[in-house]
Design a protein around this motif. Sequence first.
Motif, PDB file in Angstrom:
ATOM      1  N   PHE A 142       8.857  -0.193  14.685  1.00 42.16           N
ATOM      2  CA  PHE A 142       9.475   0.851  15.501  1.00 42.16           C
ATOM      3  C   PHE A 142       9.816   2.063  14.648  1.00 42.16           C
ATOM      4  O   PHE A 142       9.615   3.206  15.045  1.00 42.16           O
ATOM      5  CB  PHE A 142      10.728   0.325  16.200  1.00 42.16           C
ATOM      6  N   ILE A 143      10.404   1.830  13.493  1.00 40.99           N
ATOM      7  CA  ILE A 143      10.606   2.888  12.509  1.00 40.99           C
ATOM      8  C   ILE A 143       9.653   2.589  11.362  1.00 40.99           C
ATOM      9  O   ILE A 143       9.852   1.639  10.601  1.00 40.99           O
ATOM     10  CB  ILE A 143      12.059   2.943  12.018  1.00 40.99           C
ATOM     11  N   GLY A 144       8.567   3.358  11.269  1.00 39.02           N
ATOM     12  CA  GLY A 144       7.546   3.083  10.269  1.00 39.02           C
ATOM     13  C   GLY A 144       8.079   3.320   8.866  1.00 39.02           C
ATOM     14  O   GLY A 144       9.009   4.106   8.650  1.00 39.02           O
ATOM     15  N   ARG A 145       7.489   2.631   7.916  1.00 38.54           N
ATOM     16  CA  ARG A 145       7.873   2.836   6.521  1.00 38.54           C
ATOM     17  C   ARG A 145       6.622   2.908   5.660  1.00 38.54           C
ATOM     18  O   ARG A 145       5.726   2.081   5.789  1.00 38.54           O
ATOM     19  CB  ARG A 145       8.801   1.726   6.024  1.00 38.54           C
ATOM     20  N   LEU A 146       6.602   3.924   4.800  1.00 40.37           N
ATOM     21  CA  LEU A 146       5.486   4.134   3.889  1.00 40.37           C
ATOM     22  C   LEU A 146       5.760   3.413   2.579  1.00 40.37           C
ATOM     23  O   LEU A 146       6.848   3.541   2.001  1.00 40.37           O
ATOM     24  CB  LEU A 146       5.319   5.632   3.637  1.00 40.37           C
ATOM     25  N   TYR A 147       4.780   2.655   2.108  1.00 40.58           N
ATOM     26  CA  TYR A 147       4.877   1.926   0.846  1.00 40.58           C
ATOM     27  C   TYR A 147       3.774   2.413  -0.097  1.00 40.58           C
ATOM     28  O   TYR A 147       2.638   2.639   0.330  1.00 40.58           O
ATOM     29  CB  TYR A 147       4.710   0.422   1.058  1.00 40.58           C
ATOM     30  N   ALA A 148       4.107   2.547  -1.366  1.00 41.23           N
ATOM     31  CA  ALA A 148       3.152   2.999  -2.378  1.00 41.23           C
ATOM     32  C   ALA A 148       2.691   1.829  -3.229  1.00 41.23           C
ATOM     33  O   ALA A 148       3.505   1.002  -3.667  1.00 41.23           O
ATOM     34  CB  ALA A 148       3.793   4.060  -3.274  1.00 41.23           C
ATOM     35  N   ALA A 149       1.389   1.769  -3.468  1.00 41.11           N
ATOM     36  CA  ALA A 149       0.842   0.791  -4.405  1.00 41.11           C
ATOM     37  C   ALA A 149       1.033   1.306  -5.829  1.00 41.11           C
ATOM     38  O   ALA A 149       1.251   2.503  -6.045  1.00 41.11           O
ATOM     39  CB  ALA A 149      -0.634   0.562  -4.111  1.00 41.11           C
ATOM     40  N   PRO A 150       0.972   0.436  -6.829  1.00 43.34           N
ATOM     41  CA  PRO A 150       1.013   0.921  -8.211  1.00 43.34           C
ATOM     42  C   PRO A 150      -0.106   1.927  -8.469  1.00 43.34           C
ATOM     43  O   PRO A 150      -1.158   1.881  -7.828  1.00 43.34           O
ATOM     44  CB  PRO A 150       0.814  -0.358  -9.030  1.00 43.34           C
ATOM     45  N   GLU A 151       0.128   2.840  -9.402  1.00 47.03           N
ATOM     46  CA  GLU A 151      -0.883   3.852  -9.704  1.00 47.03           C
ATOM     47  C   GLU A 151      -2.183   3.217 -10.170  1.00 47.03           C
ATOM     48  O   GLU A 151      -3.269   3.708  -9.864  1.00 47.03           O
ATOM     49  CB  GLU A 151      -0.348   4.817 -10.758  1.00 47.03           C
ATOM     50  N   ARG A 152      -2.075   2.135 -10.910  1.00 53.45           N
ATOM     51  CA  ARG A 152      -3.259   1.391 -11.345  1.00 53.45           C
ATOM     52  C   ARG A 152      -3.153  -0.025 -10.817  1.00 53.45           C
ATOM     53  O   ARG A 152      -2.172  -0.725 -11.072  1.00 53.45           O
ATOM     54  CB  ARG A 152      -3.370   1.387 -12.872  1.00 53.45           C
ATOM     55  N   LEU A 153      -4.164  -0.447 -10.079  1.00 51.14           N
ATOM     56  CA  LEU A 153      -4.153  -1.778  -9.501  1.00 51.14           C
ATOM     57  C   LEU A 153      -4.638  -2.807 -10.510  1.00 51.14           C
ATOM     58  O   LEU A 153      -5.643  -2.605 -11.191  1.00 51.14           O
ATOM     59  CB  LEU A 153      -5.028  -1.809  -8.252  1.00 51.14           C
TER      60      LEU A 153
END
Length: 316
Positions: free
Chosen positions: A159-170
């Motif tokens: 309902f309230i979306g949330r943005l998640y960031a992956a590590p810069e290098r996987l």
Amino acid sequence: MLLVPFAIGFLAPGAAVEPPPGQPVFGFTDPEITESSGLVARDGLVVTVNDSGDSNRVFTVDPATGDTVGVTRWQGDATDIEALAPAGGPGSGEVWVGDIGDNTGARDHVEVARVPFGRGNREVDAPTYELTYPDGPHDAETLLADPATGRLYVVAKEFIGRLYAAPERLDPDGPNELSAVDEVLGIATDGSFTPDGKHLVLRNYGQAAVYTWPGLQRVAQVDLPRQPQGEGLAISESGEVLVSSEGVEAEVLRVAVPLGSSPSASSSPSPSSDADGSEQAPVQAEEQGSWWPWALGGIAGVVMVGVLLRSLRPRD
């Protein structure tokens, strides 16, 4: 029972107006494309993927005809593929595939794979990476790739979306822990960065929202054309915005979305610093929708409870 009408009010798009029509670009002719969920437009081609229940494969489609001109398959078994994102710049010939769906919230990790696309069928050994959330499982249908840095982002479909960031290098040996960035559009079904990386666009079933990047200030929100189940959005190198829907022979539509807007100085909230040092502007409560859907939802909830209590009252 009281919560359901309020949730409906939260998802209501605002004023009851007829959604603007989209311009049909083509329709998928391949009967194997039944649930187009992710969408990428690159190098004069369109790439799509079916969502839950399909195998590890992506379809390359010629937009001039709607015909499938290539299918890429890769190793492993899919759990719930839901999203695509461009991998690299124009001419790279690769997409990120997000096996990130989790309707029951039971997965201890999700996966992304870097897969080639193009004309002709192929089977490849695709690099695959595990992603984990810092706060437990989430269902997601949106995978984003920053064109400037290549960094991946996932948007939880809530309902309230949330943005998640992956590590810069996987790390291929994983797991790679995501980090929470900020709140964004609720019930997001797809999204994309603009080619210059200065904005990102998210969509749900009825609307699209445009955000600055990396400030994440919402600068535009538009109604989308009515679709059976709109779950795809792509932005081409020229800035053309395309949206797709589930269903056999579903149409891909061109829609008008303002991509070059900038927030005015008077309306810009003070940015806060995120963990990685980039500026993040908090999403204001009023951006999530107008007040009247909440009011109508609340009234409906009261009426429903009243009817229920009346029906349960002992009769003489």
